[in-house]
Scaffold this active site. Structure first.
Site, mmCIF file in Angstrom:
data_model
loop_
_atom_site.group_PDB
_atom_site.id
_atom_site.type_symbol
_atom_site.label_atom_id
_atom_site.label_comp_id
_atom_site.label_asym_id
_atom_site.label_seq_id
_atom_site.Cartn_x
_atom_site.Cartn_y
_atom_site.Cartn_z
ATOM 1 N N LYS A 88 87.071 15.355 73.336
ATOM 2 C CA LYS A 88 86.824 16.759 72.969
ATOM 3 C C LYS A 88 85.883 16.906 71.776
ATOM 4 O O LYS A 88 85.185 17.898 71.635
ATOM 5 C CB LYS A 88 88.143 17.462 72.672
ATOM 6 C CG LYS A 88 88.915 17.801 73.946
ATOM 7 C CD LYS A 88 90.000 18.819 73.683
ATOM 8 C CE LYS A 88 90.683 19.210 74.974
ATOM 9 N NZ LYS A 88 91.523 18.110 75.496
ATOM 10 N N GLU A 110 90.440 28.950 70.689
ATOM 11 C CA GLU A 110 91.833 29.069 71.107
ATOM 12 C C GLU A 110 92.290 27.679 71.502
ATOM 13 O O GLU A 110 91.482 26.810 71.829
ATOM 14 C CB GLU A 110 91.962 30.033 72.286
ATOM 15 C CG GLU A 110 91.843 29.413 73.666
ATOM 16 C CD GLU A 110 90.469 28.876 73.996
ATOM 17 O OE1 GLU A 110 89.491 29.404 73.459
ATOM 18 O OE2 GLU A 110 90.401 27.913 74.782
ATOM 19 N N SER A 376 90.033 9.324 78.883
ATOM 20 C CA SER A 376 89.695 10.526 78.109
ATOM 21 C C SER A 376 90.334 10.556 76.723
ATOM 22 O O SER A 376 89.776 11.130 75.797
ATOM 23 C CB SER A 376 90.088 11.781 78.887
ATOM 24 O OG SER A 376 91.471 11.781 79.195
#
Ligand SMILES: *Cc1c(COP(=O)(O)O)cnc(C)c1O
Length: 395
Positions: A88, A110, A376
């Site tokens: 991310k 968010e 990931s």
């Protein structure tokens, strides 16, 4: 063929279905994002931070024991080794550089499980920018470690009490904020979801993953193209990044792991391509889980990062035209795979990633096949869940 068109569509999916009040914000971003991403100075700054701050390139690791077990050549793309423990951060770094060039001083986001909130708070601290994170009050309770991290990093975490006090309510609150602060604020979306241009923007920023795979695979085994790339799909950003430079290489098969929760035939699932239908969610036309009245059905997955009722429009398109093959992986499949990979390779994967590993059990390979699994994220955050499961294993 898999690039987004002028209006932000991948086939019938995508677009920007947004309230009039938000039009100006999204239009400003749409008008400038490609020019900024193509600026030499942007590319330089992005590359430098990816290298020296995130720790890229992440290794492509030949998993010898997994390869012997499955009788194929299995490589692991180690996004779990990125700073903050997952992919991310690639997107967060890219978007904060973009925001600066757009003259924005304030960042909002968010978050559901808190992973995107932590990535955003991290890059805001790095850049000395104001950071506001909207989070459902229930999620705040469930994810106290991530909330503590965001606060330590200097972000303001605003609890949202409306609706079900979870991710979609936090999203509504973030959008409200953005409308009220359009001059000075950039809204960082954390996956390949939302109105155009977000899905394309996030896919481009994450595409560094497949760019590196190509170079590293060529060096490792003399060919740049694997037979398979396997990744989990929540919104779909790590998968989009891992697939990106292979989309137009039809000999590379793309495998997407969705969270089936308790199973696709139960009401506790997040397997959007199996249980969903076309509709609009978070500003784009895509596949989502909805009832006969178009109300969003609450998803379920043991993994917080895959617990999302939709998928990004690119993935809806890849599914509809069969460019990618989607597997439904249950909570139990994922727990078993996470446990197995830990013992086989000394890598404790995030529960999200464990869904990708679980696909290996369901696929048929030739012994010469080259498979890249996108790791990931790391599993530290999921230890409490893993531990609960071990109690049941009773070794
Ligand atoms: C958030 C997250 C995901 C799911 O998000 P995508 O946008 O689908 O990549 C997957 N793995 C990890 C480790 C995550 O933190």
């Amino acid at each position: 063929m898999y690039a987004v068109n002028e209006k932000g569509f991948y086939g019938e999916f995508g677009g920007a279905f947004i309230p009039e009040m938000l039009y100006g914000n999204v239009e400003e971003l749409r008008n400038c994002y490609l020019d900024i991403l193509n600026e030499e100075s942007f590319k330089n700054d992005f590359q430098q931070l990816l290298k020296y701050y995130v720790g890229r390139p992440t290794p492509l690791f030949f998993a010898e024991r997994l390869s012997a077990h499955y009788v194929a050549k299995i490589y692991l793309k180690r996004e779990d080794l990125c700073h903050t423990g997952a992919h991310k951060i690639n997107n967060a770094i890219g978007q904060i550089l973009l925001a600066r060039r757009m003259g924005k001083q304030r960042i909002i986001a968010e978050t559901g499980a808190g992973q995107h909130g932590v990535a955003t708070a991290t890059v805001c601290a790095l850049m000395g920018m104001e950071c506001v994170i909207y989070m459902g009050a229930i999620d705040i309770q469930r994810q106290s470690a991530n909330v503590a991290k965001m606060k330590m990093l200097g972000a303001k975490v605003f609890p949202v009490y409306s609706g079900s006090s979870t991710l979609k309510d936090a999203t509504n609150e973030a959008i409200r904020d953005w409308i009220n602060h359009s001059q000075d604020t950039h809204y960082i979306i954390g996956s390949v979801v939302g109105p155009h241009p977000y899905p394309d923007l996030v896919a481009r920023l994450q595409s560094v993953i497949s760019a590196e795979i190509k170079v590293q695979l060529l060096e490792a085994c003399g060919r740049a193209l694997p037979d398979y790339v396997v990744a989990c799909v929540g919104g779909g950003s790590n998968a989009a990044g891992a697939f990106y430079h292979f989309l137009n290489e039809p000999e590379v098969k793309l495998i997407a792991a969705e969270a089936a929760g308790h199973g696709i035939d139960t009401d506790k699932t997040a397997a959007t391509t199996f249980r969903g239908s076309a509709g609009v969610i978070h500003g784009s036309m895509t596949m989502l889980m909805q009832d006969e009245y178009g109300q969003i059905v609450e998803p379920h997955s043991i993994s917080a990062g895959l617990d999302y009722p939709g998928i990004g429009p690119l993935h809806a398109f890849l599914n509809s035209n069969r460019r990618a093959e989607f597997y439904a992986i249950t909570d139990q499949d994922a727990l078993d795979a996470g446990y197995f990979v830990s013992r086989m390779e000394g890598i404790i994967p995030a529960l999200e990633t464990a869904h990708a590993f679980a696909c290996l059990e369901k696929m048929d390979f030739a012994s010469t096949d080259v498979i890249v699994v996108n790791v990931s994220g790391r599993g530290d955050k999921d230890l409490p869940t893993y531990i609960e499961h071990f109690k049941n294993i009773e070794e």
